[in-house]
Design a protein around this motif. Structure first.
Motif, PDB file in Angstrom:
ATOM      1  N   UNK A  61      59.108  93.924  60.925  1.00 41.31           N
ATOM      2  CA  UNK A  61      60.085  93.910  59.941  1.00 41.31           C
ATOM      3  C   UNK A  61      61.295  93.699  60.659  1.00 41.31           C
ATOM      4  N   UNK A  62      61.332  93.923  61.846  1.00 45.75           N
ATOM      5  CA  UNK A  62      62.636  93.894  62.569  1.00 45.75           C
ATOM      6  C   UNK A  62      62.217  93.512  64.179  1.00 45.75           C
ATOM      7  N   UNK A  63      61.704  92.180  64.402  1.00 46.85           N
ATOM      8  CA  UNK A  63      61.547  91.735  65.556  1.00 46.85           C
ATOM      9  C   UNK A  63      62.798  91.521  66.270  1.00 46.85           C
ATOM     10  N   UNK A  64      63.629  91.386  65.743  1.00 44.37           N
ATOM     11  CA  UNK A  64      64.971  90.987  66.198  1.00 44.37           C
ATOM     12  C   UNK A  64      65.779  92.076  66.651  1.00 44.37           C
ATOM     13  N   UNK A  96      69.225  86.348  52.383  1.00 46.21           N
ATOM     14  CA  UNK A  96      69.445  86.997  51.709  1.00 46.21           C
ATOM     15  C   UNK A  96      70.713  88.023  51.530  1.00 46.21           C
ATOM     16  N   UNK A  97      70.874  88.612  50.295  1.00 48.02           N
ATOM     17  CA  UNK A  97      71.923  89.379  49.928  1.00 48.02           C
ATOM     18  C   UNK A  97      73.298  88.804  49.747  1.00 48.02           C
ATOM     19  N   UNK A  98      73.164  87.334  49.793  1.00 45.63           N
ATOM     20  CA  UNK A  98      74.257  86.635  49.427  1.00 45.63           C
ATOM     21  C   UNK A  98      74.452  86.555  48.099  1.00 45.63           C
ATOM     22  N   UNK A 150      65.390  78.980  52.734  1.00 42.12           N
ATOM     23  CA  UNK A 150      65.445  80.036  54.046  1.00 42.12           C
ATOM     24  C   UNK A 150      65.464  79.031  55.291  1.00 42.12           C
ATOM     25  N   UNK A 151      64.858  77.891  55.346  1.00 46.99           N
ATOM     26  CA  UNK A 151      64.859  77.005  56.528  1.00 46.99           C
ATOM     27  C   UNK A 151      66.327  76.329  56.551  1.00 46.99           C
ATOM     28  N   UNK A 171      64.178  82.887  63.574  1.00 43.14           N
ATOM     29  CA  UNK A 171      64.574  82.024  62.774  1.00 43.14           C
ATOM     30  C   UNK A 171      64.366  82.381  61.118  1.00 43.14           C
ATOM     31  N   UNK A 172      63.358  83.038  60.874  1.00 38.49           N
ATOM     32  CA  UNK A 172      63.041  83.288  59.728  1.00 38.49           C
ATOM     33  C   UNK A 172      63.748  84.822  58.853  1.00 38.49           C
ATOM     34  N   UNK A 173      64.007  85.473  59.856  1.00 36.88           N
ATOM     35  CA  UNK A 173      64.200  87.039  59.592  1.00 36.88           C
ATOM     36  C   UNK A 173      65.604  86.955  58.721  1.00 36.88           C
ATOM     37  N   UNK A 174      65.677  87.831  57.660  1.00 38.79           N
ATOM     38  CA  UNK A 174      66.567  87.952  56.838  1.00 38.79           C
ATOM     39  C   UNK A 174      67.183  86.602  56.001  1.00 38.79           C
ATOM     40  N   UNK A 175      66.239  85.761  55.925  1.00 38.36           N
ATOM     41  CA  UNK A 175      66.476  84.648  55.125  1.00 38.36           C
ATOM     42  C   UNK A 175      65.705  84.393  53.937  1.00 38.36           C
TER      43      UNK A 175
END
Length: 664
Positions: free
Chosen positions: A334-337, A481-483, A475-476, A409-413
């Protein structure tokens, strides 16, 4: 004095938003209507005796399901409000704070107060009946579990109109959830609502593990147990290891807020990433807690409506147990980044890919079960078939997210949002809808209307794909999210509008389901056999709805799918069922030992509500006396010896005779 009262009221009640004002008025009207109806029809005593103090697992299951449907409505309205806000660029339907509150409460309600109680409701309805048991292992604890969940959910939901909802996200990451960023009481409502209901969830996990291991009918070895009961056991194993992590994590967060501790605040020597690790050490196993019972439901339905024994029984059992272990080794994806390094990311990427293998095994087993089967396309079977392509897509996107470099790229999108809903709606919600349709006759003695059920099915499914497929593309395209708003030049408007249309189609599907239930209550054909679907497992071997004692004579199990095998030995169909009932009539009955109803679970949980409410506002004058009341309830229970009774043989005979009249 008047000024102080006005100031307190302005802080205590949520004011200034027309939507919330409308909700406050609606809640007040609904409460007055409920009190009026109960008083007018003189049902207060009935409500207290039959429901509020019951320890009957079947009634507790029904109450869980009612709460779940109400929470599905609340969480669904939140979702539609978010979609309206995002339907077009620069929309001003919701302000930023209100939007944050809505997406926070939406996530918490849908996972913890909709999916979990619907799951626990089916546990209670089905597991003791499948095992050939007369009750769960700890009936008193079962009642306490429900009421702890109920009052925890009420404490969380009351924040909508009193004090203000939490707005730090559904997992309450610090520093957003710390006093520095959330100085109001909303985050305290989050902590105590989840803490109180979480105690009930943990107790339910313990209860059903013991029930499954110790309460099975004679002859039912573990490898003869129905697949749904196996899925419940696997889920409860995760519950007893995962929920203590959540309890400790939220307790530490509350100490940060209430006592000035600094477990998760950088300026005090704490570490916010410790919170994120801890919350996901619960959070990702939680996904498997709710999906494993859905897998068990699909297994029962596929076998029943294909008229075939489930393909690969042992591999299904091992797959579920492997998932229950591997679920604790995937949280860091969930948090690779976060910058853990290549070795840590590689380990969690591999475990995430590995857990897809036992999941894939189950999908192939369901397909092989249907292969050359005599499939009946009933509503439960349609939800099951719809699940398979939906979950396959969700699983593939999950594997994409497990690739650490791609996740940057995908995280949080919105790609992640689409994936998350694909597996939780397409897996969990579809699964529990299928189970609700399948076991509804066992709960209430009649089937739900199939015609309206198919309208609900198609609007839900079409709406689901219209809503969430565009979100992968969004997302791409870079939408995170959260916007709560975006500009015209981002190019996200058309896809968001399409997604909003899909969300409202799912809302129409929910309306069809409510209409279906209301219509079926008014106009239904009674199930006269107890075996509405020509089922395979023991719950279909007794009348519908089941008597308080479930089984007048405890069954002896010789085979997997023992009820189906016995029917086939006698030629199958209603004639075989009649012969089996005739055989039972010759068996000598004995008095049945049952637990007595108790008011203590309701009273104790009600006091826990005031414990939580007191701590939310920092009112120790309320919290401490309520805690003393909880302790008194425990002491009273310890010295209560008249906790059970015997149902005499004459009463059993009268009950069976009345049920026989219904069957005839």
């Amino acid at each position: 004095m008047l000024d102080k009262i006005k100031q307190f009221a302005s802080e205590f009640f949520v004011t200034g938003d027309p939507l919330i004002l409308g909700a406050q008025v609606s809640i007040a009207i609904a409460m007055v209507a409920i009190v009026f109806v109960l008083t007018y029809f003189k049902k207060w005593g009935w409500l207290w005796r039959e429901w509020l103090t019951t320890v009957d697992h079947k009634k507790i299951g029904i109450m869980y399901i009612i709460c779940s449907i109400l929470m599905l409505f609340r969480g669904g309205v939140d979702a539609l409000l978010m979609r309206l806000q995002l339907a077009l660029p620069n929309t001003e339907f919701l302000n930023a704070e209100h939007y944050n509150q809505i997406f926070t409460t939406h996530g918490v309600i849908m996972i913890l107060f909709m999916a979990m109680p619907l799951m626990f409701g089916l546990f209670n309805i089905v597991v003791p009946l499948q095992l050939g048991a007369r009750d769960v292992a700890y009936p008193f604890l079962n009642s306490l579990s429900f009421w702890m969940f109920f009052f925890g959910a009420m404490l969380f939901n009351v924040s909508f109109v009193i004090g203000g909802s939490p707005d730090a996200g559904w997992l309450a990451y610090p520093p957003l959830s710390e006093v520095s960023h959330s100085p109001g009481v909303g985050q305290n409502f989050y902590i105590w609502g989840i803490q109180i209901s979480g105690i009930g969830s943990l107790a339910t996990g313990i209860n059903f593990i013991v029930t499954i291991l110790k309460m099975r009918a004679p002859g039912m070895g573990l490898m003869k147990m129905p697949m749904f009961s196996w899925s419940v056991l696997s889920s409860c194993i995760i519950i007893i290891f995962a929920f203590p992590i959540l309890t400790v994590t939220l307790a530490l967060l509350f100490l940060d807020r209430f006592a000035g501790a600094h477990f998760f605040t950088l300026d005090g020597g704490g570490n916010p990433m410790m919170y994120i690790n801890l919350i996901w050490m619960w959070g990702h196993p939680e996904v498997y807690i709710v999906i494993l019972p859905a897998f068990g439901i699909f297994s029962e339905i596929v076998a029943t409506f294909s008229k075939k024994k489930l393909f690969g029984y042992k591999s299904m059992v091992f797959a579920m147990l492997i998932i229950s272990v591997l679920s604790f080794f995937t949280w860091a994806h969930h948090f690779f980044t976060m910058g853990s390094g290549a070795d840590v990311n590689a380990f969690f990427a591999l475990t995430t890919m590995a857990i897809a293998i036992p999941t894939g095994v189950k999908v192939f087993n369901w397909l092989f079960t249907m292969f050359r089967g005599r499939i009946r396309f009933t509503t439960p079977m349609m939800w099951t078939i719809a699940f398979i392509p939906c979950f396959v897509v969700g699983g593939m996107t999950g594997v994409l997210l497990s690739v650490a470099p791609a996740d940057f790229q995908f995280h949080n999108s919105y790609f992640l949002i689409a994936h998350f809903h694909q597996v939780l709606i397409g897996g969990v919600a579809f699964g529990y809808f299928a189970g609700l349709y399948y076991w509804w006759p066992k709960m209430f003695g009649f089937k739900l209307n199939e015609h309206l059920g198919k309208w609900a099915f198609w609007t839900w499914n079409i709406g689901f794909y219209v809503c969430f497929m565009p979100q992968y593309i969004l997302g791409l395209m870079g939408m995170t999210r959260r916007m709560y708003t975006y500009d015209f030049d981002m190019g996200w408007g058309p896809l968001n509008l399409v997604s909003t249309v899909g969300g409202f189609l799912m809302g129409i599907g929910f309306i069809f389901q409510v209409w279906q239930i209301a219509y079926s209550i008014k106009k239904h054909d009674r199930d006269t056999t107890g075996d509405a679907w020509d089922g395979r497992t023991l719950e279909w071997s007794i009348p519908s709805p089941a008597p308080v004692y479930n089984f007048a004579v405890l069954p002896e199990v010789k085979e997997t799918d023992d009820w189906w095998e016995r029917k086939q030995e006698l030629g199958g169909g209603d004639a075989a069922v009649a012969k089996i009932y005739a055989e039972r009539d010759k068996v000598k009955l004995e008095p049945i030992h049952m637990p007595r109803n108790s008011a203590i679970p309701f009273v104790m949980s009600f006091l826990w509500f005031f414990v939580g409410f007191g701590f939310v506002w920092g009112w120790l004058w309320m919290a401490i006396p309520a805690l003393v009341g909880v302790a008194i309830c425990m002491i009273v229970r310890s010295f209560t010896y008249n906790t059970d009774y015997y149902i005499p043989v004459d009463e059993i005979k009268r009950t069976e005779a009345s049920l026989r009249e219904v069957r005839v």
